[in-house]
Design a protein around this motif. Structure first.
Motif, PDB file in Angstrom:
ATOM      1  N   MET A 158       0.847  -1.189   0.000  1.00 42.45           N
ATOM      2  CA  MET A 158       0.000   0.000   0.000  1.00 42.45           C
ATOM      3  C   MET A 158       0.885   1.243   0.000  1.00 42.45           C
ATOM      4  O   MET A 158       1.821   1.352   0.785  1.00 42.45           O
ATOM      5  CB  MET A 158      -0.916   0.014   1.223  1.00 42.45           C
ATOM      6  CG  MET A 158      -1.747   1.288   1.363  1.00 42.45           C
ATOM      7  SD  MET A 158      -2.940   1.206   2.716  1.00 42.45           S
ATOM      8  CE  MET A 158      -1.871   0.963   4.132  1.00 42.45           C
ATOM      9  N   ALA A 159       0.600   2.173  -0.882  1.00 46.02           N
ATOM     10  CA  ALA A 159       1.329   3.432  -0.944  1.00 46.02           C
ATOM     11  C   ALA A 159       0.555   4.503  -0.184  1.00 46.02           C
ATOM     12  O   ALA A 159      -0.647   4.663  -0.383  1.00 46.02           O
ATOM     13  CB  ALA A 159       1.531   3.858  -2.388  1.00 46.02           C
ATOM     14  N   ILE A 160       1.250   5.230   0.698  1.00 51.51           N
ATOM     15  CA  ILE A 160       0.628   6.291   1.482  1.00 51.51           C
ATOM     16  C   ILE A 160       1.358   7.602   1.192  1.00 51.51           C
ATOM     17  O   ILE A 160       2.556   7.721   1.454  1.00 51.51           O
ATOM     18  CB  ILE A 160       0.672   5.985   2.991  1.00 51.51           C
ATOM     19  CG1 ILE A 160       0.024   4.634   3.281  1.00 51.51           C
ATOM     20  CG2 ILE A 160      -0.035   7.092   3.776  1.00 51.51           C
ATOM     21  CD1 ILE A 160       0.122   4.200   4.736  1.00 51.51           C
TER      22      ILE A 160
ATOM     23  N   GLU B 237     -13.435  -7.592  -5.514  1.00 48.91           N
ATOM     24  CA  GLU B 237     -12.503  -8.341  -4.682  1.00 48.91           C
ATOM     25  C   GLU B 237     -11.052  -7.927  -4.896  1.00 48.91           C
ATOM     26  O   GLU B 237     -10.191  -8.215  -4.063  1.00 48.91           O
ATOM     27  CB  GLU B 237     -12.654  -9.831  -4.948  1.00 48.91           C
ATOM     28  CG  GLU B 237     -12.315 -10.243  -6.371  1.00 48.91           C
ATOM     29  CD  GLU B 237     -12.566 -11.709  -6.606  1.00 48.91           C
ATOM     30  OE1 GLU B 237     -13.084 -12.352  -5.669  1.00 48.91           O
ATOM     31  OE2 GLU B 237     -12.242 -12.198  -7.696  1.00 48.91           O
ATOM     32  N   ASN B 238     -10.766  -7.249  -5.993  1.00 49.41           N
ATOM     33  CA  ASN B 238      -9.409  -6.790  -6.258  1.00 49.41           C
ATOM     34  C   ASN B 238      -9.211  -5.325  -5.917  1.00 49.41           C
ATOM     35  O   ASN B 238      -8.154  -4.757  -6.187  1.00 49.41           O
ATOM     36  CB  ASN B 238      -9.056  -7.010  -7.735  1.00 49.41           C
ATOM     37  CG  ASN B 238      -9.063  -8.475  -8.098  1.00 49.41           C
ATOM     38  OD1 ASN B 238      -8.502  -9.284  -7.380  1.00 49.41           O
ATOM     39  ND2 ASN B 238      -9.711  -8.816  -9.190  1.00 49.41           N
ATOM     40  N   GLY B 239     -10.236  -4.700  -5.360  1.00 53.66           N
ATOM     41  CA  GLY B 239     -10.116  -3.319  -4.981  1.00 53.66           C
ATOM     42  C   GLY B 239     -10.279  -2.348  -6.123  1.00 53.66           C
ATOM     43  O   GLY B 239     -10.111  -1.149  -5.955  1.00 53.66           O
TER      44      GLY B 239
ATOM     45  N   ASP C 290     -11.823  -2.888   4.587  1.00 58.86           N
ATOM     46  CA  ASP C 290     -10.801  -3.334   5.531  1.00 58.86           C
ATOM     47  C   ASP C 290      -9.373  -3.206   5.015  1.00 58.86           C
ATOM     48  O   ASP C 290      -8.423  -3.441   5.766  1.00 58.86           O
ATOM     49  CB  ASP C 290     -11.063  -4.784   5.956  1.00 58.86           C
ATOM     50  CG  ASP C 290     -10.919  -5.776   4.804  1.00 58.86           C
ATOM     51  OD1 ASP C 290     -10.932  -5.333   3.629  1.00 58.86           O
ATOM     52  OD2 ASP C 290     -10.799  -6.981   5.074  1.00 58.86           O
ATOM     53  N   SER C 291      -9.188  -2.820   3.745  1.00 65.95           N
ATOM     54  CA  SER C 291      -7.831  -2.632   3.246  1.00 65.95           C
ATOM     55  C   SER C 291      -7.847  -1.682   2.055  1.00 65.95           C
ATOM     56  O   SER C 291      -8.869  -1.504   1.399  1.00 65.95           O
ATOM     57  CB  SER C 291      -7.190  -3.968   2.857  1.00 65.95           C
ATOM     58  OG  SER C 291      -7.906  -4.592   1.805  1.00 65.95           O
ATOM     59  N   TRP C 292      -6.672  -1.092   1.785  1.00 70.90           N
ATOM     60  CA  TRP C 292      -6.559  -0.043   0.780  1.00 70.90           C
ATOM     61  C   TRP C 292      -5.361  -0.283  -0.124  1.00 70.90           C
ATOM     62  O   TRP C 292      -4.370  -0.880   0.287  1.00 70.90           O
ATOM     63  CB  TRP C 292      -6.414   1.315   1.458  1.00 70.90           C
ATOM     64  CG  TRP C 292      -7.517   1.628   2.408  1.00 70.90           C
ATOM     65  CD1 TRP C 292      -7.608   1.266   3.731  1.00 70.90           C
ATOM     66  CD2 TRP C 292      -8.739   2.317   2.115  1.00 70.90           C
ATOM     67  NE1 TRP C 292      -8.781   1.702   4.274  1.00 70.90           N
ATOM     68  CE2 TRP C 292      -9.501   2.354   3.300  1.00 70.90           C
ATOM     69  CE3 TRP C 292      -9.244   2.937   0.964  1.00 70.90           C
ATOM     70  CZ2 TRP C 292     -10.741   2.973   3.379  1.00 70.90           C
ATOM     71  CZ3 TRP C 292     -10.478   3.553   1.033  1.00 70.90           C
ATOM     72  CH2 TRP C 292     -11.224   3.563   2.227  1.00 70.90           C
ATOM     73  N   LEU C 293      -5.458   0.210  -1.348  1.00 70.35           N
ATOM     74  CA  LEU C 293      -4.351   0.137  -2.295  1.00 70.35           C
ATOM     75  C   LEU C 293      -3.481   1.386  -2.244  1.00 70.35           C
ATOM     76  O   LEU C 293      -2.256   1.310  -2.274  1.00 70.35           O
ATOM     77  CB  LEU C 293      -4.890  -0.045  -3.715  1.00 70.35           C
ATOM     78  CG  LEU C 293      -5.506  -1.401  -4.031  1.00 70.35           C
ATOM     79  CD1 LEU C 293      -6.281  -1.335  -5.346  1.00 70.35           C
ATOM     80  CD2 LEU C 293      -4.439  -2.476  -4.106  1.00 70.35           C
ATOM     81  N   ASP C 294      -4.112   2.556  -2.192  1.00 66.14           N
ATOM     82  CA  ASP C 294      -3.407   3.836  -2.153  1.00 66.14           C
ATOM     83  C   ASP C 294      -4.144   4.773  -1.225  1.00 66.14           C
ATOM     84  O   ASP C 294      -5.377   4.757  -1.161  1.00 66.14           O
ATOM     85  CB  ASP C 294      -3.346   4.482  -3.553  1.00 66.14           C
ATOM     86  CG  ASP C 294      -2.563   3.657  -4.539  1.00 66.14           C
ATOM     87  OD1 ASP C 294      -1.321   3.687  -4.467  1.00 66.14           O
ATOM     88  OD2 ASP C 294      -3.185   2.991  -5.388  1.00 66.14           O
ATOM     89  N   ARG C 295      -3.374   5.629  -0.522  1.00 65.29           N
ATOM     90  CA  ARG C 295      -3.973   6.624   0.354  1.00 65.29           C
ATOM     91  C   ARG C 295      -3.270   7.962   0.167  1.00 65.29           C
ATOM     92  O   ARG C 295      -2.042   8.027   0.204  1.00 65.29           O
ATOM     93  CB  ARG C 295      -3.877   6.201   1.818  1.00 65.29           C
ATOM     94  CG  ARG C 295      -4.634   4.930   2.177  1.00 65.29           C
ATOM     95  CD  ARG C 295      -4.351   4.512   3.612  1.00 65.29           C
ATOM     96  NE  ARG C 295      -4.811   5.529   4.570  1.00 65.29           N
ATOM     97  CZ  ARG C 295      -4.350   5.621   5.815  1.00 65.29           C
ATOM     98  NH1 ARG C 295      -3.423   4.800   6.257  1.00 65.29           N
ATOM     99  NH2 ARG C 295      -4.821   6.576   6.614  1.00 65.29           N
ATOM    100  N   ILE C 296      -4.052   9.010  -0.037  1.00 64.34           N
ATOM    101  CA  ILE C 296      -3.533  10.374  -0.053  1.00 64.34           C
ATOM    102  C   ILE C 296      -4.060  11.038   1.212  1.00 64.34           C
ATOM    103  O   ILE C 296      -5.249  11.371   1.308  1.00 64.34           O
ATOM    104  CB  ILE C 296      -3.995  11.144  -1.300  1.00 64.34           C
ATOM    105  CG1 ILE C 296      -3.564  10.411  -2.579  1.00 64.34           C
ATOM    106  CG2 ILE C 296      -3.438  12.570  -1.285  1.00 64.34           C
ATOM    107  CD1 ILE C 296      -4.191  10.982  -3.846  1.00 64.34           C
TER     108      ILE C 296
END
Length: 211
Positions: free
Chosen positions: A1-3, A124-126, A174-180
């Motif tokens: 995951m990129a933050i 399911e893959n976000g 419950d989960s993330w791929l990218d967050r800004i």
């Protein structure tokens, strides 16, 4: 995951510009939403402040996105306010978040359980749902990258982030791929609390978190 944790307005602009977005869109919406949530007395239903905050936040995101004139479109599948940008295959939804919203080292989620209209847009893959998103003119927009604006007020600040979901557990993400992760919005100042006085070497942060 990129933050991503931008520290200055310029850093945030560099991240949002390729998405055809601007910090002012969210700054204005958060300010109006917070102000409107304070218009109720104790006699109002308990849910009124949070509902009004969401109503106004969505409304002003709509207004500000249209003012950008960058081809953002609005639709309402199953009464869910949904914004999409066809050239970039982006989708955008707004939701209140939990206490980990805007915290780089936490794992945020939506504050309340979400229904089927919301869940259908997270597979399911976000990825954003890969079916055509109908528009008011009868066309379709292929949304492949769904982003969610989460916001949560605490300690005189509105914490917010624009993040791309990976999966849902039941009715919660419950989960993330990218967050800004935006700088907190200071309610007293009416603006994001950017670290504008930091040295030139203090660029935006970029964190790789474990899955």
């Amino acid at each position: 995951m990129a933050i991503h944790t931008p520290k200055t307005r310029e850093d945030l602009a560099r991240i949002l510009s390729p998405m055809r977005l601007a910090a002012e869109v969210f700054e204005r919406a958060v300010a109006v939403g917070a102000a409107e949530s304070r218009t109720f007395s104790q006699g109002a239903p308990k849910s009124a402040p949070n509902m009004m905050r969401w109503f106004r936040t969505v409304e002003f995101i709509h207004e500000e996105l249209m003012l950008l004139q960058l081809d953002w479109k609005r639709s309402n599948p199953q009464n869910l306010p949904y914004f999409s940008q066809s050239d970039l295959n982006l989708g955008l939804i707004t939701s209140s978040g939990d206490e980990f919203t805007g915290v780089p080292w936490g794992t945020p989620s939506t504050k309340n359980p979400k229904g089927s209209a919301f869940a259908r847009r997270v597979d399911e893959n976000g990825q954003g749902a890969l079916f055509g998103q109908p528009t008011s003119d009868g066309g379709e927009i292929d949304v492949r990258y769904l982003w969610i604006l989460l916001y949560n007020e605490r300690d005189g600040m509105v914490h917010l982030e624009l993040s791309r979901p990976k999966s849902m557990a039941g009715k919660q993400i419950d989960s993330w791929l990218d967050r800004i992760v935006f700088p907190p919005f200071d309610l007293a100042l009416g603006a994001f609390s950017f670290e504008e006085d930091e040295g030139d070497d203090e660029g935006f942060g970029f964190t790789i978190a474990r899955r």
